[in-house]
Design a protein around this motif. Structure first.
Motif, mmCIF file in Angstrom:
data_model
loop_
_atom_site.group_PDB
_atom_site.id
_atom_site.type_symbol
_atom_site.label_atom_id
_atom_site.label_comp_id
_atom_site.label_asym_id
_atom_site.label_seq_id
_atom_site.Cartn_x
_atom_site.Cartn_y
_atom_site.Cartn_z
ATOM 1 N N UNK A 1 27.296 27.480 -32.634
ATOM 2 C CA UNK A 1 28.628 27.349 -33.235
ATOM 3 C C UNK A 1 28.558 26.289 -34.323
ATOM 4 N N UNK B 1 45.680 19.925 -34.592
ATOM 5 C CA UNK B 1 44.582 20.166 -35.524
ATOM 6 C C UNK B 1 44.184 21.623 -35.481
ATOM 7 N N UNK C 1 33.500 11.602 -25.748
ATOM 8 C CA UNK C 1 34.059 12.811 -25.146
ATOM 9 C C UNK C 1 33.020 13.922 -25.054
ATOM 10 N N UNK D 1 40.997 24.383 -36.673
ATOM 11 C CA UNK D 1 39.572 24.413 -36.989
ATOM 12 C C UNK D 1 39.118 25.843 -37.237
ATOM 13 N N UNK E 1 44.844 13.146 -25.320
ATOM 14 C CA UNK E 1 43.781 12.431 -24.640
ATOM 15 C C UNK E 1 42.380 12.914 -24.929
ATOM 16 N N UNK E 2 42.262 14.075 -25.499
ATOM 17 C CA UNK E 2 40.936 14.591 -25.845
ATOM 18 C C UNK E 2 41.136 15.757 -26.799
ATOM 19 N N UNK E 3 40.086 16.108 -27.508
ATOM 20 C CA UNK E 3 40.185 17.212 -28.465
ATOM 21 C C UNK E 3 39.928 18.530 -27.726
ATOM 22 N N UNK F 1 30.535 24.162 -37.199
ATOM 23 C CA UNK F 1 31.836 23.679 -37.653
ATOM 24 C C UNK F 1 31.986 23.937 -39.147
ATOM 25 N N UNK G 1 39.216 11.490 -29.973
ATOM 26 C CA UNK G 1 40.066 12.610 -29.561
ATOM 27 C C UNK G 1 40.545 13.441 -30.748
ATOM 28 N N UNK G 2 40.440 12.918 -31.964
ATOM 29 C CA UNK G 2 41.012 13.613 -33.117
ATOM 30 C C UNK G 2 39.963 14.079 -34.116
ATOM 31 N N UNK G 3 38.756 14.272 -33.639
ATOM 32 C CA UNK G 3 37.678 14.709 -34.532
ATOM 33 C C UNK G 3 37.162 16.068 -34.121
ATOM 34 N N UNK G 4 36.399 16.672 -35.025
ATOM 35 C CA UNK G 4 35.874 17.992 -34.727
ATOM 36 C C UNK G 4 34.799 17.912 -33.649
ATOM 37 N N UNK G 5 34.665 19.012 -32.935
ATOM 38 C CA UNK G 5 33.662 19.097 -31.883
ATOM 39 C C UNK G 5 32.371 19.691 -32.422
ATOM 40 N N UNK G 6 31.264 19.174 -31.916
ATOM 41 C CA UNK G 6 29.948 19.740 -32.224
ATOM 42 C C UNK G 6 29.377 20.308 -30.928
ATOM 43 N N UNK G 7 28.803 21.488 -31.071
ATOM 44 C CA UNK G 7 28.415 22.252 -29.897
ATOM 45 C C UNK G 7 26.908 22.286 -29.703
ATOM 46 N N UNK G 8 26.519 22.388 -28.439
ATOM 47 C CA UNK G 8 25.131 22.632 -28.115
ATOM 48 C C UNK G 8 24.779 24.080 -28.369
ATOM 49 N N UNK H 1 40.196 22.270 -27.247
ATOM 50 C CA UNK H 1 40.366 23.367 -28.183
ATOM 51 C C UNK H 1 40.797 24.650 -27.479
ATOM 52 N N UNK I 1 35.275 27.803 -36.909
ATOM 53 C CA UNK I 1 33.869 27.722 -36.562
ATOM 54 C C UNK I 1 33.204 29.061 -36.877
ATOM 55 N N UNK J 1 36.418 18.660 -19.076
ATOM 56 C CA UNK J 1 36.030 17.730 -20.106
ATOM 57 C C UNK J 1 35.941 16.323 -19.531
ATOM 58 N N UNK K 1 32.559 18.089 -23.347
ATOM 59 C CA UNK K 1 33.335 19.250 -22.921
ATOM 60 C C UNK K 1 32.382 20.342 -22.463
ATOM 61 N N UNK L 1 38.258 21.225 -40.521
ATOM 62 C CA UNK L 1 39.331 20.704 -39.688
ATOM 63 C C UNK L 1 40.523 20.402 -40.578
#
Lengths: 115, 112
Positions: A45, A33, B31, A35, A99-101, A47, B97-104, A103, A37, B48, B33, A50
């Motif tokens: 950050x 994938x 998930x 992305x 197993x996890x996204x 988004x 596991x296949x989606x976008x991440x959102x950040x703090x 980046x 940001x 993570x 990170x 994607x």
């Protein structure tokens, strides 16, 4: 190894100009994938988009557009008719599916739009 | 906005002291990170988590440990802070596991 290169460290343009931010990636995975940001001066950050490796369709969202080309391993971002509010650091990132996204980010491009 | 809260937002600590950063989410995402952001490096993954008590190392895990005893909380600990750990730390979440991440909002840590 996975790697993302944003060769443009800083870009400065005058408002209303079009600007393209380059992103080149390296991966041996066939499924991945990509992305983008945005990090405005406030520091969070945000988004933007994607794209998965099987979908090479270009995408347009308002003044933003993205050009994904697997043949050149590039995922470039264009802002049309730039505005001062577009001033930010923009990051391109590559995501694995192991197993996890997880980046891998490029170094970022600082975009300054001058009035 | 994704419900992610990082605490503290700013911290100055002395070399050799332990430091714990907290990430709290209200999204019930599986998930979580921890990334660090340094000039010229973009963001780099530290650790993570893919579930309660399930964690793994990222690219720059040396000197850091993590724990996740509840779905909503992911703690990052610097056992003995060093000046090289001065950075901005971001927590992120994804539902899958296949989606976008959102950040703090990030935590600015300075080790003196």
């Amino acid at each position: 190894a996975q790697k993302v290169t944003q060769a443009q460290t800083e870009i400065s343009v005058v408002e209303k100009e079009d600007v393209t931010l380059d992103c080149v990636y390296e991966t041996r995975d066939t499924t991945y994938y990509l992305f983008w940001y945005k990090q405005p001066p406030s520091g969070e950050l945000v988004f933007l988009i994607r794209r998965n490796s099987f979908d090479e369709q270009n995408e347009i969202s308002g003044r933003y557009s993205w050009n994904f080309q697997k043949s050149t391993s590039s995922f470039n971002f264009t802002i049309t008719a730039s505005q001062v509010v577009d001033s930010a650091v923009y990051f391109c990132a590559l995501g694995t599916i192991q197993g996890a996204q997880k980046l891998v980010f490029g170094q970022g491009t600082r975009l300054t739009i001058n009035p | 906005d994704a419900g992610i809260t990082q605490s503290p937002r700013h911290k100055v600590t002395e070399t050799g002291t332990p430091v714990t950063l907290r990430c709290h989410q209200t999204e019930n995402h599986r998930y979580m990170y921890w990334y660090r952001q340094d000039p010229g490096h973009g963001l780099r993954l530290i650790h993570y988590s893919y579930g309660v008590k399930d964690t793994d190392k990222g690219e720059v895990s040396d000197g850091y440990s993590v724990s996740r005893s509840k779905t909503e909380d992911f703690l990052l600990t610097l056992e003995s802070a060093t000046s090289s750990q001065t950075s901005v730390y971001f927590c992120a979440i994804t539902p899958d596991w296949n989606t976008e991440a959102f950040f703090g909002q990030g935590t600015r840590l300075t080790v003196v």
